[in-house]
Motif scaffolding. Structure first.
Motif, PDB file in Angstrom:
ATOM      1  N   PRO A 103      52.797   2.916   6.662  1.00 41.73           N
ATOM      2  CA  PRO A 103      52.210   3.171   7.687  1.00 41.73           C
ATOM      3  C   PRO A 103      52.771   2.747   9.084  1.00 41.73           C
ATOM      4  O   PRO A 103      53.374   1.662   8.875  1.00 41.73           O
ATOM      5  N   LEU A 104      52.661   3.313  10.376  1.00 37.72           N
ATOM      6  CA  LEU A 104      53.211   3.057  11.346  1.00 37.72           C
ATOM      7  C   LEU A 104      52.311   2.014  12.236  1.00 37.72           C
ATOM      8  O   LEU A 104      51.217   1.957  12.383  1.00 37.72           O
ATOM      9  N   THR A 105      53.129   0.755  12.608  1.00 42.75           N
ATOM     10  CA  THR A 105      52.419  -0.117  13.417  1.00 42.75           C
ATOM     11  C   THR A 105      52.719   0.027  14.800  1.00 42.75           C
ATOM     12  O   THR A 105      53.784   0.996  15.179  1.00 42.75           O
ATOM     13  N   GLU A 106      52.019  -0.724  15.523  1.00 36.20           N
ATOM     14  CA  GLU A 106      52.181  -0.458  17.343  1.00 36.20           C
ATOM     15  C   GLU A 106      53.639  -0.986  17.637  1.00 36.20           C
ATOM     16  O   GLU A 106      54.185  -0.377  18.661  1.00 36.20           O
ATOM     17  N   GLU A 107      54.241  -1.625  16.685  1.00 36.04           N
ATOM     18  CA  GLU A 107      55.718  -1.960  17.165  1.00 36.04           C
ATOM     19  C   GLU A 107      56.804  -0.785  16.589  1.00 36.04           C
ATOM     20  O   GLU A 107      57.999  -1.202  17.051  1.00 36.04           O
ATOM     21  N   ALA A 108      56.387  -0.068  15.845  1.00 36.89           N
ATOM     22  CA  ALA A 108      57.438   0.973  15.513  1.00 36.89           C
ATOM     23  C   ALA A 108      57.849   1.622  16.487  1.00 36.89           C
ATOM     24  O   ALA A 108      57.437   1.862  17.762  1.00 36.89           O
ATOM     25  N   ASP A 109      59.136   2.259  16.244  1.00 39.01           N
ATOM     26  CA  ASP A 109      59.809   3.267  17.457  1.00 39.01           C
ATOM     27  C   ASP A 109      58.975   4.326  18.010  1.00 39.01           C
ATOM     28  O   ASP A 109      58.395   5.015  16.843  1.00 39.01           O
ATOM     29  N   CYS A 110      59.053   4.571  19.100  1.00 42.70           N
ATOM     30  CA  CYS A 110      58.540   5.837  19.642  1.00 42.70           C
ATOM     31  C   CYS A 110      59.487   6.877  19.989  1.00 42.70           C
ATOM     32  O   CYS A 110      60.419   6.508  20.699  1.00 42.70           O
ATOM     33  N   ASP A 111      59.457   7.963  19.418  1.00 44.24           N
ATOM     34  CA  ASP A 111      60.526   9.037  19.737  1.00 44.24           C
ATOM     35  C   ASP A 111      59.822  10.345  19.820  1.00 44.24           C
ATOM     36  O   ASP A 111      59.715  11.341  18.475  1.00 44.24           O
ATOM     37  N   PRO A 112      58.953  10.723  20.581  1.00 49.01           N
ATOM     38  CA  PRO A 112      57.972  11.941  20.640  1.00 49.01           C
ATOM     39  C   PRO A 112      58.902  13.143  20.486  1.00 49.01           C
ATOM     40  O   PRO A 112      59.874  13.081  21.094  1.00 49.01           O
ATOM     41  N   ILE A 113      58.480  14.113  19.768  1.00 46.59           N
ATOM     42  CA  ILE A 113      58.967  15.344  19.653  1.00 46.59           C
ATOM     43  C   ILE A 113      58.476  16.502  20.607  1.00 46.59           C
ATOM     44  O   ILE A 113      59.042  17.614  20.766  1.00 46.59           O
ATOM     45  N   SER A 114      57.491  16.352  21.350  1.00 49.71           N
ATOM     46  CA  SER A 114      56.728  17.337  22.266  1.00 49.71           C
ATOM     47  C   SER A 114      56.571  16.603  23.817  1.00 49.71           C
ATOM     48  O   SER A 114      56.421  15.538  23.727  1.00 49.71           O
ATOM     49  N   PRO A 115      56.562  17.612  24.753  1.00 45.99           N
ATOM     50  CA  PRO A 115      56.061  17.046  25.928  1.00 45.99           C
ATOM     51  C   PRO A 115      54.744  16.301  25.962  1.00 45.99           C
ATOM     52  O   PRO A 115      54.497  15.480  26.528  1.00 45.99           O
ATOM     53  N   TYR A 116      53.730  16.744  25.245  1.00 48.68           N
ATOM     54  CA  TYR A 116      52.454  16.150  24.927  1.00 48.68           C
ATOM     55  C   TYR A 116      52.660  14.639  24.403  1.00 48.68           C
ATOM     56  O   TYR A 116      52.063  13.860  25.255  1.00 48.68           O
ATOM     57  N   GLY A 117      53.399  14.260  23.544  1.00 53.17           N
ATOM     58  CA  GLY A 117      53.721  13.205  23.008  1.00 53.17           C
ATOM     59  C   GLY A 117      54.416  12.240  24.239  1.00 53.17           C
ATOM     60  O   GLY A 117      53.999  11.138  24.413  1.00 53.17           O
ATOM     61  N   ILE A 118      55.428  12.951  24.852  1.00 55.23           N
ATOM     62  CA  ILE A 118      56.234  12.132  25.858  1.00 55.23           C
ATOM     63  C   ILE A 118      55.146  11.823  26.924  1.00 55.23           C
ATOM     64  O   ILE A 118      55.131  10.539  27.595  1.00 55.23           O
ATOM     65  N   SER A 119      54.240  12.633  27.384  1.00 60.24           N
ATOM     66  CA  SER A 119      53.154  12.429  28.485  1.00 60.24           C
ATOM     67  C   SER A 119      52.360  11.211  28.140  1.00 60.24           C
ATOM     68  O   SER A 119      51.832  10.060  28.819  1.00 60.24           O
ATOM     69  N   LYS A 120      51.917  11.210  26.663  1.00 58.20           N
ATOM     70  CA  LYS A 120      51.095   9.959  26.348  1.00 58.20           C
ATOM     71  C   LYS A 120      51.915   8.531  26.420  1.00 58.20           C
ATOM     72  O   LYS A 120      51.257   7.779  26.671  1.00 58.20           O
ATOM     73  N   TRP A 121      53.028   8.891  25.918  1.00 58.94           N
ATOM     74  CA  TRP A 121      53.827   7.563  25.844  1.00 58.94           C
ATOM     75  C   TRP A 121      54.100   6.856  27.212  1.00 58.94           C
ATOM     76  O   TRP A 121      53.883   5.726  27.669  1.00 58.94           O
ATOM     77  N   VAL A 122      54.331   8.031  28.109  1.00 59.62           N
ATOM     78  CA  VAL A 122      54.498   7.467  29.647  1.00 59.62           C
ATOM     79  C   VAL A 122      53.052   7.085  30.114  1.00 59.62           C
ATOM     80  O   VAL A 122      53.234   6.233  31.022  1.00 59.62           O
ATOM     81  N   GLY A 123      52.091   7.526  29.806  1.00 61.00           N
ATOM     82  CA  GLY A 123      50.667   7.026  30.202  1.00 61.00           C
ATOM     83  C   GLY A 123      50.549   5.759  29.846  1.00 61.00           C
ATOM     84  O   GLY A 123      49.850   4.917  30.667  1.00 61.00           O
ATOM     85  N   GLU A 124      51.042   5.380  28.398  1.00 54.08           N
ATOM     86  CA  GLU A 124      50.703   3.891  28.161  1.00 54.08           C
ATOM     87  C   GLU A 124      51.465   2.803  28.866  1.00 54.08           C
ATOM     88  O   GLU A 124      51.191   2.013  29.451  1.00 54.08           O
TER      89      GLU A 124
END
Length: 727
Positions: free
Chosen positions: A127-148
């Motif tokens: 299961p993915l932990t908070e320390e796992a690498d982030c590599d969003p594949i959609s603009p939606y995922g990118i925008s959430k990552w930027v929001g964090e």
């Protein structure tokens, strides 16, 4: 407590709003209603139909002092983010920055941001932990990552307490068909409608489904916790699409299931580790997948029944196709009718007497005024055709018309009139439309501001009523402390007893004066039921509570409930020195709190302020209060002090004695006597112009001791006036 929930009319937002409402919060909602529904929130709240990127949001923050902001508003459809990334970034990035900025500007205590498991992309380390690498594949995922990143940076730069939750696949009542967890709601709707279920792939792909009320619970818990940073919010359990279908099939028969090809970009497995949030928030999901699906199905089933009932009684009304067609082509028909009339008038014999008048010019002008440039150009074309036809009827050759300047001049006039009139009308219509649009915008803004004004007025009126009806409000404190408006310290001390009793709602109040060295304290005023056995003078070193008050200059609270000390003590300060101490006893248990400690502190400060005025007055008028060259008070000053003692006797049963010499001239011994008196005793002239001594807080039992003490110094005194303390 006030909470603002952006996207509060949506699926998750409405459940979060319900949870805060149940906990006693005042709920405010900002939602642009793109996916939200008003009927999702049925309790009393305040809603604003605004986009989170709208500048009007500042007026909402300005009118309300929010304690918590929960930012759920977002464009949550992954496919939409791919086809229209600009729309996605406007809502998910610009909107977030706007709300973050306002939260920081208006001192919000807690900011909670809804992120998503989409930030991880296709990471296979389950299961993915908070320390796992982030590599969003959609603009939606990118925008959430930027929001964090924005939330973390706002905490670093401005000290705004932010918490980001990466939701796994949320499901539950009120869910729409879009979003990351929409597969369950899609299946529910199709099963209840008797339709086929379509599954992308073999159905063995897994997701971490979490029930919406568990999400709402975690958000509420985090609002009053010290939790900050980024956290997975999930069940840490995987569930396949086939397992979901099997569970739903146990509730209602499924028509059929058709498997299709996997969609490009779909993730096969997704599960989030929730150990961090469980440990730091003391939270865990309450609903398993089976119970969550049962509750979700029950809601969808009820909604389906309501829709069927409504559909059976409501007649759908749409504008008819004929009416739409008429509205579109009516101007052309009227133009043609006007042309037919113009042609008839132009070609008939009726116009022979008015041959100098060109009816076609009137026709073009009227059509241009009525319909603008499009119809006026058509009218020009028809008028030119009619004009050429008339020339041909007059025997002219078509070729010859091409060389006739008069013909071209007439055609030019038609074109000029048509273009000028049409352009003028179009411009006028554009100006009118612009003015109407501006008017509508101003009216909308006025309604918005007027609504804000009404809301602020309602809050103001409600607060005003609370102030007026509150027993310990500052309005009532001010009214009660009007009793302290005296320029005589003795009167202020006696009035203080009533003031403290009224504000603190206690019966036992005592005031001790402090000698200049801070070693002794003498009782100068007390309430009726004050313990008669209590010492009338105290040695400070024998009472730790009094020592603490004199050293610290703060309110003492008897938290250990020591029976030898009062429950609370507060200093009365004048010119930086502690002049007296107020003590109170008999406080109700529910009032033995920090709130009442602060209230007692405010009261003592008001008394100190009143004494400051009184002592300043005494110092300014000292030469007028005493007989020149002596410590004897003049008759008027002594009478004022004596009157305050009489009032203390009447209101609080506080005894006093007035003693005088039986023979000889007492004035000769005034200075000698002054050295034998306490700080609270006075020498002055009575109404008969005789020198007497006023002994404060001295009862009949004390009289013989006092008179013997004076007699030992060669002074024979007797009681002139006195009031005995009653049992």
């Amino acid at each position: 407590m006030k909470v603002l929930i952006t996207g509060g009319y949506g699926f998750i937002g409405s459940h979060v709003a319900e949870r805060f409402h149940k906990e006693g919060y005042e709920v405010y909602i900002i939602d642009n209603m793109s996916t939200g529904k008003l009927d999702h929130v049925t309790f009393k709240h305040k809603g604003y139909q605004l986009a989170v990127e709208d500048s009007k949001c500042e007026e909402v923050f300005q009118a309300n002092q929010f304690d918590t902001v929960v930012h759920l508003a977002a464009q949550a459809n992954v496919n939409t983010s791919i086809t229209n990334p600009q729309l996605d970034s406007e809502s998910n990035v610009l909107g977030l920055v706007n709300i973050l900025n306002l939260a920081q500007k208006f001192k919000v205590k807690k900011f909670i941001f809804a992120s998503s498991a989409a930030v991880y992309g296709t990471n296979d380390q389950m299961p993915l932990t908070e320390e796992a690498d982030c590599d969003p594949i959609s603009p939606y995922g990118i925008s959430k990552w930027v929001g964090e990143s924005y939330c973390l940076k706002w905490q670093e730069l401005y000290g705004l307490d932010t918490t980001c939750f990466r939701f796994s696949n949320v499901y539950g009542p009120r869910q729409g068909s879009s979003g990351e967890g929409g597969v369950i709601s899609i299946f529910m709707n199709r099963v209840l409608s008797g339709q086929t279920l379509y599954v992308y792939g073999d159905g063995e792909q897994t997701r971490d489904f979490i029930y919406v009320e568990d999400v709402a619970d975690a958000i509420f818990r985090s609002s009053y916790s010290k939790l900050s940073g980024v956290y997975n919010l999930s069940t840490n359990m995987k569930c396949s699409v086939n397992a979901i279908i099997e569970s739903i099939g146990g509730m209602r028969a499924i028509e059929s299931v058709i498997h299709t090809d996997m969609r490009p970009g779909d993730i096969t497995h997704s599960i989030l580790n929730n150990a961090k949030v469980k440990h730091e928030l003391d939270w865990s999901p309450m609903y398993g997948i089976e119970e969550g699906l049962q509750r979700t199905y029950g809601w969808f089933e009820q909604k389906q029944a309501e829709l069927e009932s409504t559909a059976s009684t409501m007649v759908e009304s749409k504008p008819s196709a004929v009416r739409q067609w008429l509205k579109k082509y009516m101007p052309y028909g009227e133009n043609l009718l006007a042309f037919v009339l113009t042609a008839w008038l132009s070609l008939s014999q009726i116009t022979n007497d008015y041959s100098a008048i060109d009816i076609k010019l009137f026709y073009i002008t009227i059509i241009g005024i009525m319909y603008g440039s499009r119809q006026s150009i058509l009218a020009v074309a028809l008028s030119i055709g009619l004009f050429v036809y008339q020339k041909l009827l007059d025997g002219r050759e078509l070729v010859s018309l091409l060389y006739d300047t008069d013909v071209f001049f007439q055609i030019a006039i038609y074109l000029f009139i048509g273009l000028v009139v049409g352009y003028a009308i179009e411009r006028k219509n554009a100006v009118i439309q612009s003015a109407v649009k501006t008017k509508d915008e101003l009216e909308e803004r006025y309604e918005f501001l007027n609504g804000m004004y009404r809301e602020v007025r309602e809050v103001k009126d409600e607060l005003q009523l609370r102030i007026l009806n509150s027993g310990d409000s500052f309005g009532k404190i001010y009214s009660i402390t009007k009793e302290l408006e005296s320029l005589e310290p003795e009167t202020v001390f006696n009035s203080t007893v009533n003031v403290v009793k009224s504000i603190m709602s206690v019966e036992s109040v005592a005031i001790y004066s402090v000698n200049p060295h801070g070693t002794y304290m003498r009782l100068i005023a007390h309430s009726n039921d004050y313990d008669a056995q209590a010492a009338k003078s105290l040695r400070v070193e024998e009472h730790s509570s009094m020592q603490w008050v004199l050293q610290e200059g703060k309110v003492f609270v008897n938290k250990e409930l020591d029976s030898s000390a009062p429950l609370m003590c507060a200093p009365i300060i004048y010119n930086g020195a502690i002049k007296a101490v107020i003590t109170i006893d008999g406080i109700a248990f529910n009032k033995f709190s920090l709130y009442y400690q602060n209230l007692f502190k405010v009261t003592s400060e008001l008394v100190s302020s009143a004494l400051t005025r009184a002592f300043a007055y005494i110092e300014a008028t000292e030469s007028q209060r005493y007989v020149p060259g002596t410590s004897i008070l003049r008759k008027e000053a002594f009478a004022s002090i004596l009157e305050s003692k009489r009032l203390a006797r009447m209101n609080h049963n506080t005894p006093y004695l007035v003693v005088g010499q039986t023979e000889g001239r007492f004035e000769e011994y005034a200075d000698k006597v002054a050295g034998m008196l306490r700080e609270t005793d006075y020498i002055g002239l009575n109404e008969d112009e005789k020198v007497v001594i006023l002994l404060s807080n001295t009862s009949e039992e004390d009289a013989s001791y006092v008179l013997n003490r004076f007699a030992s110094r060669g002074l024979s005194l007797q009681i002139v006036d006195g009031v005995l303390q009653h049992d």
